[in-house]
Scaffold this motif. Structure first.
Motif, mmCIF file in Angstrom:
data_model
loop_
_atom_site.group_PDB
_atom_site.id
_atom_site.type_symbol
_atom_site.label_atom_id
_atom_site.label_comp_id
_atom_site.label_asym_id
_atom_site.label_seq_id
_atom_site.Cartn_x
_atom_site.Cartn_y
_atom_site.Cartn_z
ATOM 1 N N PRO A 180 0.828 -1.203 0.000
ATOM 2 C CA PRO A 180 0.000 0.000 0.000
ATOM 3 C C PRO A 180 0.866 1.258 0.000
ATOM 4 C CG PRO A 180 -0.675 -1.526 1.736
ATOM 5 C CD PRO A 180 0.655 -1.982 1.231
ATOM 6 N N GLY A 181 0.344 2.315 -0.541
ATOM 7 C CA GLY A 181 1.090 3.574 -0.588
ATOM 8 C C GLY A 181 0.939 4.259 -1.933
ATOM 9 N N LEU A 182 1.737 5.316 -2.094
ATOM 10 C CA LEU A 182 1.676 6.119 -3.311
ATOM 11 C C LEU A 182 2.763 5.691 -4.290
ATOM 12 C CD1 LEU A 182 0.124 8.709 -4.388
ATOM 13 C CD2 LEU A 182 2.168 9.970 -3.693
ATOM 14 N N LYS A 183 2.379 5.510 -5.545
ATOM 15 C CA LYS A 183 3.354 5.133 -6.567
ATOM 16 C C LYS A 183 3.208 6.037 -7.776
ATOM 17 C CE LYS A 183 3.124 0.393 -5.126
ATOM 18 N NZ LYS A 183 1.886 0.188 -4.410
ATOM 19 N N LYS A 184 4.326 6.496 -8.309
ATOM 20 C CA LYS A 184 4.328 7.275 -9.547
ATOM 21 C C LYS A 184 4.159 6.293 -10.689
ATOM 22 C CE LYS A 184 5.728 11.266 -11.758
ATOM 23 N NZ LYS A 184 4.547 11.335 -12.613
ATOM 24 N N VAL A 185 3.279 6.612 -11.631
ATOM 25 C CA VAL A 185 3.085 5.705 -12.765
ATOM 26 C C VAL A 185 3.356 6.444 -14.079
ATOM 27 C CG1 VAL A 185 1.475 4.156 -11.585
ATOM 28 C CG2 VAL A 185 0.567 6.140 -12.802
ATOM 29 N N GLU A 186 3.740 5.694 -15.089
ATOM 30 C CA GLU A 186 4.032 6.275 -16.399
ATOM 31 C C GLU A 186 3.072 5.691 -17.430
ATOM 32 O OE1 GLU A 186 6.371 8.604 -16.734
ATOM 33 O OE2 GLU A 186 7.292 8.355 -14.745
ATOM 34 N N VAL A 214 -4.664 1.772 -1.143
ATOM 35 C CA VAL A 214 -5.078 1.835 0.264
ATOM 36 C C VAL A 214 -5.702 0.511 0.690
ATOM 37 C CG1 VAL A 214 -6.605 2.988 1.919
ATOM 38 C CG2 VAL A 214 -5.518 4.321 0.107
ATOM 39 N N LEU A 215 -5.227 0.020 1.821
ATOM 40 C CA LEU A 215 -5.831 -1.179 2.396
ATOM 41 C C LEU A 215 -6.446 -0.798 3.746
ATOM 42 C CD1 LEU A 215 -6.400 -4.169 2.058
ATOM 43 C CD2 LEU A 215 -4.176 -4.661 3.044
ATOM 44 N N ALA A 216 -7.757 -0.945 3.830
ATOM 45 C CA ALA A 216 -8.460 -0.599 5.064
ATOM 46 C C ALA A 216 -8.736 -1.851 5.866
ATOM 47 C CB ALA A 216 -9.773 0.100 4.727
ATOM 48 N N SER A 217 -8.622 -1.707 7.199
ATOM 49 C CA SER A 217 -9.015 -2.805 8.086
ATOM 50 C C SER A 217 -9.398 -2.182 9.417
ATOM 51 C CB SER A 217 -7.870 -3.804 8.247
ATOM 52 O OG SER A 217 -6.706 -3.162 8.690
ATOM 53 N N ALA A 218 -10.079 -2.931 10.254
ATOM 54 C CA ALA A 218 -10.539 -2.404 11.536
ATOM 55 C C ALA A 218 -9.333 -2.132 12.425
ATOM 56 C CB ALA A 218 -11.478 -3.390 12.201
ATOM 57 N N PHE A 219 -9.035 -0.898 12.835
ATOM 58 C CA PHE A 219 -9.735 0.318 12.491
ATOM 59 C C PHE A 219 -8.739 1.345 11.972
ATOM 60 C CE2 PHE A 219 -12.132 -1.862 15.800
ATOM 61 C CZ PHE A 219 -13.370 -1.960 15.185
ATOM 62 N N PHE A 220 -8.048 0.990 10.918
ATOM 63 C CA PHE A 220 -7.071 1.936 10.354
ATOM 64 C C PHE A 220 -6.907 1.746 8.845
ATOM 65 C CE2 PHE A 220 -4.876 -1.760 12.046
ATOM 66 C CZ PHE A 220 -4.016 -2.115 11.023
ATOM 67 N N TYR A 221 -6.191 2.710 8.288
ATOM 68 C CA TYR A 221 -5.875 2.657 6.867
ATOM 69 C C TYR A 221 -4.369 2.467 6.710
ATOM 70 C CZ TYR A 221 -10.409 4.937 6.240
ATOM 71 O OH TYR A 221 -11.739 5.243 6.261
ATOM 72 N N ASN A 222 -3.985 1.730 5.713
ATOM 73 C CA ASN A 222 -2.593 1.617 5.334
ATOM 74 C C ASN A 222 -2.489 2.134 3.895
ATOM 75 O OD1 ASN A 222 0.062 0.930 4.985
ATOM 76 N ND2 ASN A 222 -0.225 -1.271 5.224
ATOM 77 N N PRO A 223 -1.761 3.238 3.643
ATOM 78 C CA PRO A 223 -0.933 4.009 4.574
ATOM 79 C C PRO A 223 -1.776 4.923 5.469
ATOM 80 C CG PRO A 223 -0.919 5.063 2.434
ATOM 81 C CD PRO A 223 -1.727 3.796 2.273
ATOM 82 N N GLY A 224 -1.203 5.244 6.639
ATOM 83 C CA GLY A 224 -1.883 6.122 7.577
ATOM 84 C C GLY A 224 -1.754 7.581 7.199
ATOM 85 N N GLU A 225 -0.674 7.880 6.459
ATOM 86 C CA GLU A 225 -0.451 9.250 6.023
ATOM 87 C C GLU A 225 0.297 9.216 4.709
ATOM 88 O OE1 GLU A 225 0.960 12.105 9.093
ATOM 89 O OE2 GLU A 225 2.264 12.829 7.482
ATOM 90 N N VAL A 226 -0.064 10.123 3.807
ATOM 91 C CA VAL A 226 0.617 10.131 2.517
ATOM 92 C C VAL A 226 0.754 11.574 2.029
ATOM 93 C CG1 VAL A 226 -1.471 9.802 1.094
ATOM 94 C CG2 VAL A 226 0.710 8.929 0.287
ATOM 95 N N GLU A 227 1.878 11.849 1.344
ATOM 96 C CA GLU A 227 2.105 13.172 0.765
ATOM 97 C C GLU A 227 1.995 13.079 -0.742
ATOM 98 O OE1 GLU A 227 5.628 15.330 1.767
ATOM 99 O OE2 GLU A 227 5.052 15.519 3.879
ATOM 100 N N ILE A 228 1.189 13.962 -1.323
ATOM 101 C CA ILE A 228 0.987 13.948 -2.772
ATOM 102 C C ILE A 228 1.292 15.352 -3.317
ATOM 103 C CG2 ILE A 228 -0.701 13.517 -4.613
ATOM 104 C CD1 ILE A 228 -2.222 11.680 -2.708
ATOM 105 N N PRO A 229 2.129 15.439 -4.364
ATOM 106 C CA PRO A 229 2.425 16.761 -4.932
ATOM 107 C C PRO A 229 1.164 17.423 -5.499
ATOM 108 C CG PRO A 229 3.989 15.115 -5.733
ATOM 109 C CD PRO A 229 2.888 14.369 -5.034
ATOM 110 N N LYS A 230 1.052 18.712 -5.238
ATOM 111 C CA LYS A 230 -0.102 19.488 -5.698
ATOM 112 C C LYS A 230 -0.253 19.404 -7.215
ATOM 113 C CE LYS A 230 -0.631 24.166 -6.086
ATOM 114 N NZ LYS A 230 -0.455 25.560 -5.624
ATOM 115 N N GLY A 231 -1.493 19.296 -7.678
ATOM 116 C CA GLY A 231 -1.770 19.241 -9.109
ATOM 117 C C GLY A 231 -1.727 17.845 -9.702
#
Ligand code: CUA
Length: 158
Positions: A57-63, A73-90
């Protein structure tokens, strides 16, 4: 008792319509109840942490796709994986999500992302995040005692 044949006809017709009606009702209830609108594909939820892309799980750049990033994102009781993610604006992002156990929600406050995650189904949503900020991800499907604590964060950064 002798039945008039028209009465008999109406009885058959009535019963027949009832059966057809219940059948249609059953079909539509099945479709609405079991397939979230954003679900595109199926996955074995018991093995989901071993199946790509949910094994990472997480953020991946694709071409070469219509979007720049994929957020798995993989959800399960009671959290998300990833818990936090940074994505470039736009960035144009495709969110690909599912649940490992029960039905969860994936609603991102301040955006149009609002999905239902059902075990066994892959939900997808493509959107462009063009405003910097911190976006709280909340579970909007009641999933148990920890439901109200189920959150994660998407940070859209310059
Ligand atoms: Cu997960 Cu409510």
């Amino acid at each position: 008792m002798h039945m008039h044949r028209y009465e008999k006809w109406w009885l058959v017709f009535g019963t027949g319509s009832l059966v057809v009606f219940l059948f249609i009702l059953g079909i539509s209830a099945f479709h609405q109840g079991h397939t979230p609108p954003s679900a595109k594909a199926f996955v074995n939820h018991e093995q989901v942490d071993k199946i790509a892309p949910f094994n990472e799980p997480g953020l991946k750049k694709v071409e070469g796709k219509d979007w720049d990033y994929e957020l798995v994102v993989l959800a399960s009781a009671f959290f998300y994986n990833p818990g936090e993610v940074e994505i470039p604006k736009g960035s144009k992002v495709k969110v690909i999500a599912t649940s490992k156990d029960v039905v969860h929600g994936f609603g991102v406050a301040g955006t149009n992302i609002n999905m239902m995650l059902e075990p066994g189904y892959i939900s997808e949503y493509v959107t462009t995040l063009d405003k910097a900020g911190e976006y709280l991800v909340v579970c909007n499907e009641y999933c148990g005692t920890g439901h109200h604590t189920m959150k994660s964060m998407i940070k859209v950064v310059d």
